[in-house]
Design an enzyme around this catalytic site. Sequence first.
Site, PDB file in Angstrom:
ATOM      1  N   SER A  23       3.877  15.220   0.351  1.00  0.00           N
ATOM      2  CA  SER A  23       2.617  14.458   0.231  1.00  0.00           C
ATOM      3  C   SER A  23       1.893  14.416   1.567  1.00  0.00           C
ATOM      4  O   SER A  23       0.663  14.544   1.635  1.00  0.00           O
ATOM      5  CB  SER A  23       2.903  13.024  -0.191  1.00  0.00           C
ATOM      6  N   ARG A  60      -1.883  16.238   2.942  1.00  0.00           N
ATOM      7  CA  ARG A  60      -2.978  15.455   3.515  1.00  0.00           C
ATOM      8  C   ARG A  60      -3.281  15.870   4.949  1.00  0.00           C
ATOM      9  O   ARG A  60      -4.429  15.794   5.388  1.00  0.00           O
ATOM     10  CB  ARG A  60      -2.634  13.961   3.415  1.00  0.00           C
ATOM     11  N   ASP A  94      13.231   9.809  -7.456  1.00  0.00           N
ATOM     12  CA  ASP A  94      13.673  11.196  -7.270  1.00  0.00           C
ATOM     13  C   ASP A  94      15.109  11.289  -6.756  1.00  0.00           C
ATOM     14  O   ASP A  94      15.685  12.369  -6.725  1.00  0.00           O
ATOM     15  CB  ASP A  94      12.748  11.917  -6.285  1.00  0.00           C
ATOM     16  N   ARG A 120      16.882  14.450 -16.529  1.00  0.00           N
ATOM     17  CA  ARG A 120      17.884  14.253 -15.472  1.00  0.00           C
ATOM     18  C   ARG A 120      19.022  13.328 -15.896  1.00  0.00           C
ATOM     19  O   ARG A 120      20.113  13.409 -15.335  1.00  0.00           O
ATOM     20  CB  ARG A 120      17.212  13.744 -14.196  1.00  0.00           C
ATOM     21  N   ARG A 173      17.002  19.289  -7.819  1.00  0.00           N
ATOM     22  CA  ARG A 173      17.718  18.073  -7.407  1.00  0.00           C
ATOM     23  C   ARG A 173      19.091  17.957  -8.080  1.00  0.00           C
ATOM     24  O   ARG A 173      20.025  17.411  -7.518  1.00  0.00           O
ATOM     25  CB  ARG A 173      16.879  16.828  -7.687  1.00  0.00           C
TER      26      ARG A 173
END
Length: 750
Positions: free
Chosen positions: A329, A333, A624, A655, A704
């Site tokens: 993220s 930016r 997450d 998940r 993950r």
Amino acid sequence: MMSQPLFEKVAFIGLGLIGSSLARVMIAENLAKQIVASTRSQKTLDDAKALGLIQAGYSNPVDAVQGADLVVLALPVRATQKVLQTIKPYLSDSTIITDVGSTKGNVVDAAKAVYGEQLPSGFVPGHPIAGAEHTGVHAGKVDLFANHKVILTPLPSSGDWAVQKLIQLWQAAKAEVICMDVEKHDEVLAHTSHLPHLMAFNLVEQLANREDNLDIFRYAAGGFRDFSRIAASDPQMWHDIFFANKKAILNAVDGFEHQLAQIRKLIEDEDSQALMGLLGHAQAARQHFNHMLAKRPLMEKNKVTTQQFTILPGKKNFQGKFTVPGDKSVSHRSIMFGAIAEGTTHVTGFLEGEDALATLQAFRDMGVSIEGPKNGEVTIHGVGINGLKAPKSALYMGNSGTSMRLLSGMLSAQQFDSVMTGDASLSKRPMERIAKPLREMGAQIQTTGERGTPPVSITGSQNLQGIHYDLPMASAQVKSGILLAGLWANGETSVTEPEPTRDHTERMLRAFGYKVKTEGNRISLQGGGKLVGTEIQVPSDISSAAFFMVGAAITEGSDVTLEAVGINPTRTGVIEILKQMGADLTVENERIAGGEPIADIRIRGTRTLKGIHMPEDQVPLAIDEFPALFIAAACAEGQTILTGAAELRVKESDRIQVMADGLKTMGIDCTPTEDGIIIEGKGKAGDWSAIFTGGEIESHHDHRIAMSFSMAGLRSSGVIKIVGTETVATSFPTFTELANQAGLPIQVSE
Ligand code: NAP
């Protein structure tokens, strides 16, 4: 192989490299009952018969085409008109006539010269984009077209029946078939094939004319060899192509001369920044497009072969100081804000993953000079709040929803029009949620996909009005998109969010010197200000750090420090949960970088974890990290219960189910529930023996899941095999390398 041949009788006129390769496919795939040919020389026909490619050969094409339902012109394009003239009276209405020539406009002109404007409906020109430097009937190969493109250029007169049959034919050759109009074909090929060949011939000629040419060629390095390889192609063929596609090629040459003059001037003026910008843009464009183009075959390949991790049993030390990759993220930016800031922004720790690279490419396409990324370093030469330029074509956002939603806001306020596209998965994601509030601000934005999905098309407008918007859902991306449009809007723009979401935009805008107010859940800013270039250290991604945190927490005597990890309060659920489970975890050296709080996180394996009921208020802040936390729970003493986490079922995989299946395979008793899981921890206080039995885990290509089960290798009595691990590289490219350094060897195999 086809059970019923597609054609009764196929006649090749010309049977060299391309024709004989197609004949080889027809034989291998049983596509024709009979194959015949006509060529200039008797020798080619004799050789073709000896090779078993044709049943009959004729010197006169008229003899070859009689009764044929497919005629393939596989000869130099300049011979097309004469051949068509000769065979015309012997073709029936149901004969398909196609060709393989490298130019198409002149083939159509040749046909019109023979037939007039009313061309036969069986006439469908084509061009396989595959070839080789060698020509002739012996050079043909059955797999020449496999995984290559074949362009068909159906005409308004072409019958669909003929087009469909040709598509079937080329697909049987394992080619990807594309339909295009004739002008487009000639223009695209002029730039991508004809111009490079022209340049290669020309460069070799330039060097060959020098007096010291022998030395030059003797010392020529690999670069010259790569660049000049195509100058070994057939001069006659290229001579014909250059004339046949004269108009489009001259356009391409003009473009080349213009570009060459530009780079020449930058060198002459020693304009270092602009030259770096140009070279960087070109290099990145090549990588970006290569990547995009390579992606599909890779995914297709992954259907059959997937990567696998293997971890051997045995007690392991788990030690060291590590820097895991940067936060995604924040990486996005840093590019966006650096681009519209005044002055230079220097970024370190940039995540060189696909998504952030798509953002970087988009700003390069809008005229921003960006150096890097190299080892996580990027330098952005900001163009100021009004300095972005119209991109020449659609901006490709790959898989990145963040890029598309945030850029929707920024682009709505530019003077120029723009279009954003994405890959298949991004093209299914909802974009109306950002388009709607932007329209309220006066933006002219359309989601042109079905059901409010990409492509997003924006008409330039510089007259946005600030609004107040109550976000109907908690979405940091929508919030950010609105606030970013607000930078250019009149007056105040504000957003109220139903519950706090990631606040990276607000923090980073402040780091760039832009005033952003946060009052409870209401965030606001005034339009018309400016951003000032700055230094951004992208924090390490706490989601990536979580695997090593869990690894250390379950391993006796471990001592792992994860440096400069982002500890934005909207992301730190994993720290809180591990602490509640009793992990020996300390947050050290807290500081602010680029507006974001960061710290070093140290975890030691000094005590057995305890099972807990995971606090529901932490669930959104650790969403997450649950796959890794499930591994911790399996090693804890007592039961761990997770509730309120239904969201986990709609991530890259389900998940909850996938983790439950894997845990069971490895001897852990657990029960998946609708919105969570119950895990019976096998740990006993003070006992550091193995917890997992080993086994084969299917990760469902979820990075993950793969990384979480890798950590189980620290406490396993049997071999762990994890299948489908290739996605790990996109989010955490250094994962196996760092795990190895820490003392957890992971063997990677295809
Ligand atoms: P090739 O190996 O030289 O074969 C050409 C064939 O055409 C030979 O069989 C030749 O007969 C025959 N031929 C030549 N002139 C003729 C004429 N005036 N009348 C009747 N037959 C004639 O060439 P190729 O590479 O297959 O190229 C064929 C076509 O494919 C060209 O239009 C080319 O633009 C296109 N193409 C080539 C490539 C490539 O990389 N080579 C790639 C894509 C498309 P003989 O055997 O008796 O000499």
